[in-house]
Design a protein around this motif. Structure first.
Motif, PDB file in Angstrom:
ATOM      1  N   PRO A   1      44.413  33.283  29.615  1.00 22.95           N
ATOM      2  CA  PRO A   1      45.482  33.314  30.622  1.00 22.95           C
ATOM      3  C   PRO A   1      46.086  34.496  30.918  1.00 22.95           C
ATOM      4  N   PHE A   2      46.788  34.969  31.839  1.00 21.52           N
ATOM      5  CA  PHE A   2      47.389  36.019  32.352  1.00 21.52           C
ATOM      6  C   PHE A   2      48.517  35.758  32.883  1.00 21.52           C
ATOM      7  N   ARG A   3      49.319  36.900  33.204  1.00 19.05           N
ATOM      8  CA  ARG A   3      50.876  37.014  33.672  1.00 19.05           C
ATOM      9  C   ARG A   3      51.012  37.819  34.899  1.00 19.05           C
ATOM     10  N   ASN A   4      50.388  38.989  34.963  1.00 20.11           N
ATOM     11  CA  ASN A   4      50.717  39.719  36.084  1.00 20.11           C
ATOM     12  C   ASN A   4      49.131  39.954  36.761  1.00 20.11           C
ATOM     13  N   GLN A   5      48.187  39.980  36.165  1.00 18.94           N
ATOM     14  CA  GLN A   5      46.696  40.420  36.748  1.00 18.94           C
ATOM     15  C   GLN A   5      45.730  40.322  35.766  1.00 18.94           C
ATOM     16  N   SER A   6      44.683  39.855  36.348  1.00 22.60           N
ATOM     17  CA  SER A   6      43.396  39.340  35.594  1.00 22.60           C
ATOM     18  C   SER A   6      42.278  40.202  36.377  1.00 22.60           C
TER      19      SER A   6
ATOM     20  N   VAL B   1      36.282  37.161  32.781  1.00 21.16           N
ATOM     21  CA  VAL B   1      37.625  36.906  33.436  1.00 21.16           C
ATOM     22  C   VAL B   1      38.561  37.332  32.458  1.00 21.16           C
ATOM     23  N   HIS B   2      39.223  38.303  32.330  1.00 24.74           N
ATOM     24  CA  HIS B   2      40.165  38.578  31.376  1.00 24.74           C
ATOM     25  C   HIS B   2      41.428  39.471  31.900  1.00 24.74           C
ATOM     26  N   PRO B   3      42.588  39.298  31.252  1.00 25.44           N
ATOM     27  CA  PRO B   3      42.975  38.389  30.330  1.00 25.44           C
ATOM     28  C   PRO B   3      42.826  37.036  30.762  1.00 25.44           C
TER      29      PRO B   3
ATOM     30  N   ASN C   1      33.654  45.123  39.094  1.00 25.23           N
ATOM     31  CA  ASN C   1      35.132  44.411  38.575  1.00 25.23           C
ATOM     32  C   ASN C   1      35.911  44.534  39.970  1.00 25.23           C
ATOM     33  N   PHE C   2      36.765  43.283  39.847  1.00 29.77           N
ATOM     34  CA  PHE C   2      37.719  42.967  40.891  1.00 29.77           C
ATOM     35  C   PHE C   2      38.998  42.537  40.182  1.00 29.77           C
ATOM     36  N   LYS C   3      40.029  42.837  40.685  1.00 28.10           N
ATOM     37  CA  LYS C   3      41.425  42.567  40.354  1.00 28.10           C
ATOM     38  C   LYS C   3      42.026  41.287  41.051  1.00 28.10           C
ATOM     39  N   PHE C   4      42.402  40.241  40.095  1.00 28.58           N
ATOM     40  CA  PHE C   4      43.267  39.413  41.068  1.00 28.58           C
ATOM     41  C   PHE C   4      44.680  38.955  40.382  1.00 28.58           C
ATOM     42  N   SER C   5      45.584  39.085  41.484  1.00 25.85           N
ATOM     43  CA  SER C   5      47.071  39.031  41.166  1.00 25.85           C
ATOM     44  C   SER C   5      47.898  38.584  42.448  1.00 25.85           C
TER      45      SER C   5
END
Length: 103
Positions: free
Chosen positions: A29-34, A25-27, A73-77
């Motif tokens: 912590p994150f700001r916009n999207q992980s 899981v990266h980045p 791979n999956f995006k989280f935002s």
């Protein structure tokens, strides 16, 4: 007579399906999207979800899906600042990583 012994239990069945260190899981912590990623070395039944601190499922990327060998791979935002849990279940064996969104 008291006998004390240490028993180490490792999920050896899991190592047949997912390589050690390949659940990322990266980045974080994150700001916009992980990005959530994992690699299967063999086909396996997968559940992948992101939940909030109350246990509510926010994203269900896979639910009891048979996936072939490969890299996923999956995006989280799109969610507010806070702490989340990423739950990956491979053939019934569950792994979890914490995910933090910062302002």
């Amino acid at each position: 007579m008291t006998v004390i012994d240490t028993v180490y239990i490792t999920p050896t069945a899991l190592s047949e399906f997912i390589m050690q260190g390949s659940f990322t899981v990266h980045p974080n912590p994150f700001r916009n999207q992980s990005e959530i990623g994992f690699e299967l070395t063999k086909s396996a039944t997968i559940d992948l979800a992101v939940i909030d601190v109350s246990g509510r499922v926010l994203e269900q990327y896979c639910k009891n899906e048979l996936k072939p060998k490969g890299i996923y791979n999956f995006k989280f935002s799109g969610y507010p600042t806070g702490m989340y849990s990423v739950l990956l279940k491979v053939n019934g064996i569950q792994l979890m990583q914490k995910l933090v969104k910062e302002e």
